[in-house]
Enzyme design. Sequence first.
Site, PDB file in Angstrom:
ATOM      1  CE1 TYR A   1      62.559  36.141  59.870  1.00  0.00           C
ATOM      2  CE2 TYR A   1      63.669  34.167  59.101  1.00  0.00           C
ATOM      3  CZ  TYR A   1      62.795  34.782  59.970  1.00  0.00           C
ATOM      4  OH  TYR A   1      62.165  34.033  60.940  1.00  0.00           O
ATOM      5  CD  GLU A   2      70.876  35.374  54.363  1.00  0.00           C
ATOM      6  OE1 GLU A   2      71.797  35.671  55.122  1.00  0.00           O
ATOM      7  OE2 GLU A   2      70.855  34.337  53.693  1.00  0.00           O
ATOM      8  CB  SER A   3      65.012  37.429  51.959  1.00  0.00           C
ATOM      9  OG  SER A   3      64.188  37.459  53.104  1.00  0.00           O
ATOM     10  N   GLY A   4      65.858  40.621  53.076  1.00  0.00           N
ATOM     11  CA  GLY A   4      65.481  42.030  53.034  1.00  0.00           C
ATOM     12  C   GLY A   4      64.190  42.352  53.756  1.00  0.00           C
TER      13      GLY A   4
ATOM     14  CG  LEU B   1      69.614  40.280  49.045  1.00  0.00           C
ATOM     15  CD1 LEU B   1      70.088  39.129  48.194  1.00  0.00           C
ATOM     16  CD2 LEU B   1      69.977  40.018  50.481  1.00  0.00           C
TER      17      LEU B   1
END
Lengths: 263, 284
Positions: free
Chosen positions: A52-55, A83
Amino acid sequence: MSGMDWTPDEMMTVTAARLLWDKAVCFVGIGLPSAAANLARQSHAPDIVLIYESGTIGTRPNVLPLSIGDGELADTAVCVVPLPEIFSYWLQSGRIDVGFLGAAQIDRYGNLNSTVVGRYDAPKTRLPGAGGAPEIATHAKQVFVVIKQSPRSFVAHLDFISSAGFLAGDGERSRRRAPGRGPQAIISDYGVLKPDPVTDEFVLVARYEHVTTESAIAACGWPLKTSEFVEVIAPPTAQELLALRELHARTKAAHAAAVKLPI
Amino acid sequence: MPLMTLRDAIRDHVHDGETVALEGFTHLIPFAAGQEIIRQRRQNLHLVRMTPDLIYDQMVGAGCANRLTFSWGGNPGVGSAHRVREAIEKGWPTPLEIHEHSHAGMAAAYVAGASRLPFGVLRGYFGTDLPEVNPQIRSIQCPYTGEQLTTVPAMNPDVTILHAQKADGEGNVLLSGIIGAQKEAALAARKLIITVEEIVERLDTPMNGVVLPAWVVTAVACVPGGAWPSYARGYYSRDNAFYIAWDDISRDRARFLQWLDRYVYSTVDHAQCVQTLRADGYDL
């Protein structure tokens, strides 16, 4: 639709999940993509790598996150990175097999709008914006889009391109040397669309049992072409439905739980 | 020793018209600080955040800002940020100029800012209309390969504000969990204010833990629960029910103003805001 013991949403989620394979490295958007990716992980693809783009890398949430950065995603991840790192070292570097996106609108070439309906400087409807999607759509080796089909969401002309699909088609994306191959499947609540290898235009290749090809064409804002033989997608199995419903039930309970502040 | 109350930190370090970044990607969002800025009625701020979230929905709706730099402006998993949306669509309560990016673009801008470079570079915005509406998104030819690469100007806020788990007595601050672009936003700024869940004697930081040393921190304020309704890993989880409830609270101007009046303007600080919520029957 009588006799159906599943909803169109469930059919769509199950169909999207089936497109994923074990050990695929999958960059997941929130909502339907996240539900489908986790259903895949909890059924036929236990070793799929979800990012997920939250890392959060290699996360295995037990309940679906409401936001892209719920604690559940961090707590069950192999690692959590900053990020700037997730977008540069992991996405831009070409390590992602599948980018899994949603959008408000899509056109026949798989370009996505999640920014604005109407003029940008005088919007009819201001949408949340692009977020991580433009670079996911660029750099993932391929992209799947999950989106409900209607003449308002499948449009002949996008007011704004937030994330590139095949642009104007006929090979423009590859001529402009996009790193990834672009959108390879659209999963809607009518069936599955795939791009024509020459024109890049999306055509209906498969439909669900409970809809007709004609109704899919009617629910599309451009004159939707179909493949010569439109396949019929098998309904969800009992196991798929059970796994999905349990996932949603756990999620609902978790999201309703009261939070206790330590003050 | 930068330890002070949040009220004093905002009074001394956040001024009308400044560029202010309250960062935190879903996790550790400095809500108490945002509400203190509302309480002190700051105006004409240029607010910067990758995801405006409910914190900027509140600040924009309260009329604190006239400019917004962002990359995704919704209520995560729920829908619209209604106050931000109404400011953009209808100029209420004040017109809001927007500078729109992608997440990757904003991350690159913070990295450049922290590095004191003039711009960040990425393979970004491919085929999108964003460069057409944001003239700050440009390109440069790579001097080695000739490739055209996208650039974004460095982001250097006047003030960055964060929430973190803990600080020690000297003012060194430790963050853990999902840390977004907080370290970059912190080091890109001229001034740095951090609220923390608790002050401890020793941080006992793992070797590569994310620490902002006291000498880069302008002010630390101890505000337990200061990230609610977002969360602080190890202290409390995200209040997803409140994010869902915000959709109704914020949809209507009058109801939003009522909420703001009761829980922000009529309270002296964050602790009293939480007390009032509890007194009104909100399970917290």
